[in-house]
Design an enzyme around this catalytic site. Structure first.
Site, PDB file in Angstrom:
ATOM      1  CB  SER A 138      -0.911  -0.001   1.225  1.00 60.89           C
ATOM      2  OG  SER A 138      -0.148  -0.188   2.402  1.00 60.89           O
ATOM      3  CG  ASN A 156      -4.073  -4.768  13.834  1.00 60.62           C
ATOM      4  OD1 ASN A 156      -3.559  -4.755  12.703  1.00 60.62           O
ATOM      5  ND2 ASN A 156      -4.515  -5.871  14.398  1.00 60.62           N
ATOM      6  CB  THR A 197     -41.445  25.308  -7.584  1.00 60.27           C
ATOM      7  OG1 THR A 197     -42.596  25.789  -8.272  1.00 60.27           O
ATOM      8  CG2 THR A 197     -41.161  26.167  -6.365  1.00 60.27           C
ATOM      9  CG  HIS A 198     -42.712  21.692 -10.093  1.00 59.12           C
ATOM     10  ND1 HIS A 198     -43.007  20.379  -9.868  1.00 59.12           N
ATOM     11  CD2 HIS A 198     -43.282  22.386  -9.075  1.00 59.12           C
ATOM     12  CE1 HIS A 198     -43.763  20.283  -8.770  1.00 59.12           C
ATOM     13  NE2 HIS A 198     -43.930  21.477  -8.272  1.00 59.12           N
ATOM     14  CB  SER A 257     -15.970  22.923 -29.131  1.00 61.39           C
ATOM     15  OG  SER A 257     -16.093  21.953 -30.140  1.00 61.39           O
ATOM     16  CG  ASN A 282     -18.560  23.951 -24.252  1.00 57.57           C
ATOM     17  OD1 ASN A 282     -19.662  24.348 -24.607  1.00 57.57           O
ATOM     18  ND2 ASN A 282     -17.706  23.365 -25.070  1.00 57.57           N
ATOM     19  CD  GLN A 325      -3.687  -2.678   2.151  1.00 58.01           C
ATOM     20  OE1 GLN A 325      -3.171  -3.443   2.945  1.00 58.01           O
ATOM     21  NE2 GLN A 325      -3.347  -2.645   0.870  1.00 58.01           N
ATOM     22  CE  LYS A 372      -4.295   2.872   5.483  1.00 55.83           C
ATOM     23  NZ  LYS A 372      -5.234   1.707   5.662  1.00 55.83           N
TER      24      LYS A 372
END
Lengths: 462, 462, 462, 462
Positions: free
Chosen positions: D25, D112, D157-158, D279, D287, D324, D327
Site C-alpha cells: 500500500s 493495527n 419550482t419544478h 470545442s 462550455n 486497508q 485508504k
C-alpha cells in the site's frame, strides 16, 4: 385441529411472534402464486409419472392446486402470516383440501429450489412485460419523430447550442437507448431461463425425477448444472435490477429534457394538461410532475440494485436467509418500471412541440460556426487552421453584437481569404442536410433510421 | 514557436492553471494511446482514400502516428498536461513532426466521437483480458475439483451443516458463477462493438467519409446508427462496471469461504505460506490477507458502478463534460479485476485441503437427517409426515447426546415403524451417491460436469 | 356537490387517472397525519392570533382537525387517492366538516413548506424512537457482558485466533459502535430540528406570521433562515438514511458473528429456539434466520441511502417533485431499523454461550505467542528481535505438532536465552489480565467500562 | 546485510511477488507519513518516560524519525514496495539509521492501532482543510450576494417560474447548504478525535503505557474505550465519505444551475473565459466544463461512500485486511473535494450575472399570480377560493395571450369583485418586498441574513 395443523408446520412451530413478523414474507411473496402453482403442478405430474408418488395422489394435487389458484384469483384465499410464505400457505391449503396426498407434494424438492424456480419464472415474466413496455415507448418515439419530421432544433453539447439537428434525430437517440435496454432485459431473460428445480436443499435429490420434463412444461430452456449454485444464485435478480437501473437512467435523461424543454426559458414543448399539475399556491403553474417523479424514482431503482449487490457480498454458499431480501426490492422495481413506462408513453403521446421556438433557437447563437470551418476545409484549409480562423471570426462577431448571418463577405475575408460567396447561404437546414453520413442528422438518414426502427418493432411484436 | 503552437490549441488557450489541473485527463487517459493511434491511422487512411485530404498527407499522418506510438512505447514521449488529454498530446506531437499535414487529421471528426471510439476499443480489449483471466481461474477450479475428487465435506445452508456433498461439487458451483460472469463480459463486448466515429460533435459530419471501411480496419462489427446517441452513450462503460461488480461479488463469496475455511475452527484448507502474511505483533498468524483484500476490493468496484450510474443520471443530451469521469473508475476496475483474478488463480493453485477434517465435519452433526426422511418416503410415508417423524427423532437424539449413527433400530422405531434395517447403513458417501440427479452431487454427475466444463474451456481458448 | 369539491381541488382537477396513480402518495404519506394535524393546528392558532384569519375560524379549524385526527385513529377516515396526499385529504375533510373556515387554513403557507415541516417532525420522532431502540440493545449487551463476565474467548484478527480476550470485552465493542450510532441519530435530530413553515412556496409569505410561536408550539428549536433552502432541503432525510445505514452495518457485523458462532464449527453460542427456524427438508437445522435477515436487510438500507443521494444529485432549486421520493424509502428504513433492533434485543436476551468451547478455543492454537514476545521484551530484548525469536519458536512447535504449553524451558531456550521459568506459567487468563491498559481486556478494565456504560444509559433514559 | 534486514521483516519474508504487489500500500499510504512520524515520536517519548524502553533509545528514535521526515520532505527517501506500507518503510529506515534502538519502537503497539491512529489524524486534518475550503466558498457566495443585492430573478419550482426572488436570496440558499456541510465535517472531526493507540493488536497491551500523555501530545481529545472496537472501527472514514458525498451533492445542484444559467436559453450568467473551454470542432462554444466536471465527480464520491459501506458490511471483529481498502478512496475523495472547492471558489468569483435577462424573466410569465391570490385573501376571501379565482384569471389571460400586467381592472373583476385598484400596482419588486417574514426574500431580510453569515464566517476563522 388448527393446533394439529400448526404442529405439522415446522416453520410455524414455536416461532416467537416477533420473529414471525420479522421473517414472514407472505405479505409480498404472495405475488409469486401463479408461478408457485404452475411449478407445483408440473412437479406433481412428474412425480406421478415417475412413480415417485401414486398417480392418483398426483392428480389430486394438481386438481387441488388449480382450485387454490382459482381461490386466490377470486380473492377467496386467506393468506396466513403464521404460515410465513406463499409456498407454505398454498401447501397447507392443499392439505386441508385433499388430505394426505397433499403431504406428498414436497417429495423430492426443497423450499430452496422451489423458491428459486418461482423467482426465475417471475423474472422471465417481468422481462417480457418490460420489453413490451419499452417497445410501446419506442413506438411513441417513432410516432413523434414522424409527426415532427421537418422540425429543426439546436443540438446541444454542454447544454449549449452546438449544431442544428432535426428534432426527429434527437428523439431517435432515445429510441437507440431503449433498444439497448431491451437487449439487457433479453439477456436477463436468458440468464433466468434455467430451471433449478431438482437441486433440492443444495445437493440434488435422491429420487429418479425427470427434470427435463418439468422444465419443458414450465417453458424453461434448460436446467441448472450444479445444485449448490442453483440454490445460492440470485444473479438473475441483480441482472434485472441492473437492466432496470439502466432503463431508469435513460428515462431520467429524457425526463430531464422534458423538464427543461417545458420551462419558460426553453419553451420547446407543452405537456398535456392532464399529465401536469398545478400548484397549491401558484395557480398558473403547469408543472411536469410526472417527468420529475420518473427522474426521482431513478434513485429508487439504483438503490435496489445497490441493495441486491450488498446482500450478496461475502455470502458463503449455499442458501442463506439473506436471500429472501431479493424480493421486496424486485417487486418494487417491476412496479416502478412498468408504471413509469406507461406514464412515459402517455406523456410522449401528448407532447406538443413549439416548432417556431425550436427553429429560432437553432438559428440563434453561433451554431453554424462548425459549418464555416468545414466550408474552409473543403477549400483546402487544414482543419485546425480553419477552426482557428472561425474561432477568431466568432469572437469578432460577438464583439460586434452580430449574428453570423449578419456578417458581410468582407468581414469573413478578414479571417480567411478562402471564404467564398456560398458561405453567406449556409443556414440551419443546409447544415443539417450536409450531415448525410450514416447515423447523421440529414433528413434522408433520419427517415431511413425510422423505417428500420419500424421494422425492428414489428419484428419484435410478431 | 511554442507560444504559436499553444495559441493553436483552443483548449489550452488561456485556460486558468487551476482549471487546467481540474480538467486535464492525460495523467490517466494516456492509457488509451494504442487505441487512439490505431483509430487515427484508420481515419487518416480513409480520409486519403476518399479524397477528403490529400493522399500524401494521409500517408504522412499514418507514418507520424506510428512513430509516435513507438515513442510512447519507448517511454520517449513527453506527456504535456497543458495539452489536456491524450488526444491533443498525440495530435500536437504529430504537427511538430509532420507540420501542416498534421492539421488535417481532425477533419471530419470531433473529440466527441474520437474519445467514444477509443473508449469502446479499450472496453472491448478489457473484456477479452478479463474473460481470459476468468477462464484461467475456472481452469484452476477444475484442477482442484479433479485433484480432490473423492473428498467429502458438509454442504452448508445458513452456514450450518445441511447435507454431505463432494468438495468438487462445491468448487464447481464457483465454476458456474464465473461462467455467468464470462457471459456478461461477452454481452458487454457486443455492446461496445459499435463504432461511433463519424458522429462528429453530435450531428454527423459533412464529408463523404466511409464509416464501414474504418470500422472494418478497427475490428468493429458495426457502426452507430444515431450520431447524438453515439457521443452521449456510455452504457458500455456501465455494463463493464456491472459485469465487474458481479464478478467481484462472486469472488467475495469465494474469498469469504477461504477466510472461514482457513481459520482454526473450520480448518478445511491451508493457503500457501507465500500468499499469506504474518503479523507485526503475532508471529504465529498465517493470515488470508489476499482473500480479505479481494473481498474488500469488492466495495471499490461496487462504488465505481454506482459512480457511473450517478454520473449519467439526469444528464441531458448530447455530450457533457461529466462523461470524462467514466475513465478513472474504469481504469481502476480493470486493474483491480485483473490483479484479483491473477492472485485468485495463484491462491487456488496452492490450496491444500484437509480431507480428514472435512470428512469428519460431514459425518458430525445431523447432516444425514434428510436421508432418513427420504428413507421413509421411499417406504410410502408422505413426505411431510416423514419429515415430522425425523424432526422428532433428531430432537430425541440431541436430548440423548447421541449421533444418528449411534441410534439403534429400536430407537428408530419409536418415531416410525417404517424404518427398516438399511437405515443403519446410511452414511455420508451413500447420501452423496444417492443424489445422482442431473446437477446433483453424486460422483458420476460431478465427473460429468467437470468433463463438460473442460470442453467449454477448451472451446473458448481455441 | 362532489363535483364542486373536485373543482376546488386544483390538483385533482382533470388529472389523468394514470397520472394520479403515478403521483398520488396518500397510500404511504398517511403516516404523516399526526404531524400534519399538529402543524396545522399550530399554524391556525397563530393565524388567528395574528389576525390573519378570524379567530373564530381558527378555533373551528383547530376543533375540526382534532376531530379528524380522532377519525383517523379510529380508522373511520376514508383516504381518497384522488386527493393525492395526506395533506389534501385532511384539508378537504376539514372543509367538509367546517365549510368556508376550512378554506382559510392554507393561508400563508404552501404545500412545499407544509410537507417539509411534517417530514422534519417525522424524522425527529423517528430519531427518538431509534435512539430508544439502540439503548435497549445496548442494555442487553451490558446484561450479557455482566452475565458472562469471566468467560474467555479467542480474540480474532483476519478471523484467526490472535489473542485471548474476555467475551464481555468483545461484547462491549458492539456497545461502542451502537453508541456512535446514537450520536449520529442525535446529530440528525439537530439537523431536522429547524422549522421550515413560513417559507411558503419558496420565497416566504406576505403575511405578518409569527414563526417563532409556531416553532415553539411544535417543539422546534429554531426556524429556517432561507426560504428557498427550506423547501428544497432534504439533507435531514439523507442524514437519517446514513445514520441508519451505519447502524445496519454494525448490526450486520454482529449478525455475521452470530451466524458464525452458532454454526457447528465455532459452536460458541446457542440461539433461543423460538428465534431460529428449522428447514422444510432438514429437520435437524436450527438456523439463525433472524441474524441472516438482519444482515440481508443491511443492503436494503444502503440502497435507500443511495437512492436518496441519487434523487438529490443535480437537482436545481427550489422544490421539485422528485423530492416526493424521499418518503417511501424513509418509512421503510424506519420500519426495518426499529424491527431489527427489536429482534436483535430479543436474540441477545436469549443467547447461551458455550463457555467451555470458547475457553478451549482460546487455549488452542498459538494465541499466546504475543505474550511470549512481550515476555522477552520485558527482559530487555528489542521488540522486533523478540518477535522474530517467537516466530521461529512457533514454527518449531508447529513442526513438532506441539502446543506452546507443551514446550519445555529447554526448547524455549533454543530460540532465546532470555526466556525464564515464568514463561511456562503464561496462560489465557494471565494474558488477559496483563492487558490492563485503559480500554484493554483485563477484567478490571472491562468492569469499569460496563459501569461507565450503565451510567451513560441511565443518563440517556432519564 | 540487506538480506538480514529482509529476514527481520516478517511481512516481507517470503511473500510471493504477486501477493506483494496485490497487498502493498506504500504507493498511496505514503501520504500518512507526517502523521506516522508524529505518532511514533509521541509513542517513543512516552515509552522512554514510562521506562518501558531506555530513555536514550527513545531519544535516538525521536531524532531518527525527525531526520526521516526531513528526508521524505526533501524527496530523498526511497519508498520500498517490498516493505509494503509506509509504517514498515519508516521503521526499517529508522533501524538502518540508529540500529538496535529502532527495534524497540514497536514495543507496546501493533500495526493495527498504529494505522488506526494515523488514519484518524489524517481525517481530522482533512476535515479542517475541507471546512476551510467550504468557508472560502461561503465567502464568495456572500460577496456575490452583496455585489448583486438588488437583482431580481424568477424563483423556480419544478424548474418553472414560480415567484420573483432576489438573486442574493437564491445564493444564500447555497450558503445554508454549505453551512450544514461544515456541521457534518465538524461532527466527523469529533468522531475521529479519539486515539486508538494502546489498543495493540486488539486486546490492549501488557505494558504500563500512558495513553493520556500520548493523546495530549497528538492533540486527541480522548482515548478509545474498547481495544477491539478501536482496531476494527472505520466509522470515521465512512463519516468523512458521507459528509463529502453530501457536499458534492450540494455542489452538483449548484453546478447544474450554473450549466443551465450559462446556456443561451437562460442566459443569466457568464463564466470567466479562463474557466470555460472551447470545442475541438465548434469554436464558438464557451462550455461550463468545470461545473460539469464537478457535477460528474459527485458520482465518484458517492461511489466511494458506497464502497466503504460495502467493505464494512458483514465484517467480523476485530481487524481484517479488508480495512486497508479504506485508504485509496479516502485519499481520492479528499483530493476531489478540495480541488472542487477551489475551482468553485474561482468560478463564483468570476461570475457575471445578466441583470436585465434575470429581471425580464422574473417579470414574464405569471409569476405574480400568488400575489394576486394573497391580495384577495387580504380582502377577506378564503385562501382556497382566492386561489381558485386567480387560477381562472390566469387561464383567461393565457387564452387572451396577455401578461397579467396587461389586464384591466374590469377583467380582474370578472373573476372576483374583491380585486381593487392596487392590484394593478403589483410587480416583482413589490412581491419580493412583501415577503418580509424571517427567512423570506425581502431585501431587509436578505441583508440581515448576509450580515449574520459574515459574523458566522468571521467567528469560524478566528
Amino acid at each position: 385441529m388448527t393446533g394439529k395443523k400448526r404442529s405439522e408446520s415446522p416453520t410455524a412451530l414455536g416461532l416467537d411472534p416477533l420473529a414471525l413478523e420479522y421473517s414472514a414474507s407472505v405479505s409480498y411473496d404472495w405475488a409469486l402464486y401463479p408461478f408457485d402453482v404452475k411449478a407445483s403442478i408440473a412437479h406433481a405430474r412428474m412425480l406421478g409419472k415417475q412413480g415417485i408418488i401414486p398417480e392418483e395422489d398426483a392428480r389430486a394435487i394438481m386438481r387441488g392446486l388449480e382450485e387454490i389458484e382459482g381461490e386466490i384469483e377470486a380473492q377467496a384465499f386467506e393468506f396466513r402470516e403464521d404460515l410465513e410464505d406463499i409456498h407454505l400457505n398454498i401447501e397447507m391449503r392443499l392439505r386441508e383440501k385433499i388430505g394426505d396426498a397433499g403431504a406428498r407434494l414436497h417429495t423430492a424438492r426443497s423450499r430452496n429450489d422451489q423458491v428459486a424456480t418461482d423467482m426465475r419464472m417471475f423474472v422471465k415474466s417481468a422481462c417480457s412485460l418490460v420489453v413490451d413496455g419499452l417497445s410501446v415507448v419506442q413506438g411513441k418515439l417513432l410516432d413523434l419523430a414522424e409527426a415532427n419530421m421537418g422540425v429543426v432544433m439546436p443540438g446541444y453539447t454542454h447544454l449549449q447550442r452546438a449544431q442544428p439537428v432535426l428534432l426527429a434525430h434527437h428523439l431517435m437517440a432515445y429510441y437507440e437507448m431503449l433498444g439497448r435496454d431491451i437487449e439487457r432485459f433479453s439477456a436477463c431473460f436468458v440468464m433466468a431461463d434455467v430451471m433449478p428445480l431438482g437441486a433440492g436443499a443444495l445437493a440434488g435429490v435422491p429420487y429418479p425425477i425427470d427434470r427435463a420434463a418439468v422444465a419443458a412444461e414450465l417453458d424453461f430452456s434448460g436446467i441448472s448444472r450444479n445444485s449448490i449454485d442453483a440454490v445460492s444464485d440470485r444473479d438473475f435478480v441483480v441482472d434485472f435490477q441492473y437492466a432496470s437501473a439502466m432503463t431508469m437512467m435513460h428515462i431520467s435523461r429524457m425526463a430531464e429534457e422534458l423538464v427543461l424543454w417545458s420551462g419558460e426559458e426553453f419553451g420547446f414543448v407543452r405537456m398535456p394538461r392532464s399529465l401536469t399539475t398545478g400548484s397549491s399556491i401558484m395557480p398558473q403553474k403547469r408543472n411536469p410532475d410526472m417527468a420529475e417523479l420518473a427522474r426521482g424514482r431513478t434513485g429508487r431503482v439504483y438503490g435496489h440494485l445497490m441493495g441486491a449487490l450488498t446482500m450478496l457480498k461475502s455470502l458463503p454458499l449455499a442458501y442463506n436467509r439473506d436471500l429472501q431480501e431479493d424480493k421486496p426490492a424486485l417487486f418494487d422495481t417491476v412496479s416502478v418500471l412498468t408504471s413509469t413506462l406507461e406514464i412515459l408513453a402517455a406523456m410522449l403521446a401528448g407532447l406538443e412541440f413549439d416548432h417556431t421556438k425550436m427553429e429560432a433557437a437553432a438559428a440563434g447563437g453561433y451554431a453554424l460556426a462548425t459549418d464555416l470551418a468545414d466550408h474552409l476545409v473543403r477549400k483546402g484549409v487544414p482543419f485546425r487552421d480553419a477552426h482557428q480562423a472561425v474561432a477568431e471570426l466568432v469572437q469578432y462577431a460577438e464583439g460586434q453584437g452580430k449574428m453570423l448571418s449578419e456578417l458581410t463577405l468582407g468581414e469573413y475575408h478578414r479571417f480567411s481569404a478562402m471564404f467564398d460567396r456560398t458561405v453567406l447561404g449556409i443556414d440551419a437546414r443546409k447544415s443539417i442536410e450536409s450531415r448525410s453520413v450514416p447515423g447523421g442528422t440529414a433528413t434522408q438518414r433520419v427517415r431511413a433510421a425510422i423505417k428500420e426502427a419500424r421494422k425492428e418493432l414489428k419484428g419484435r411484436s410478431s
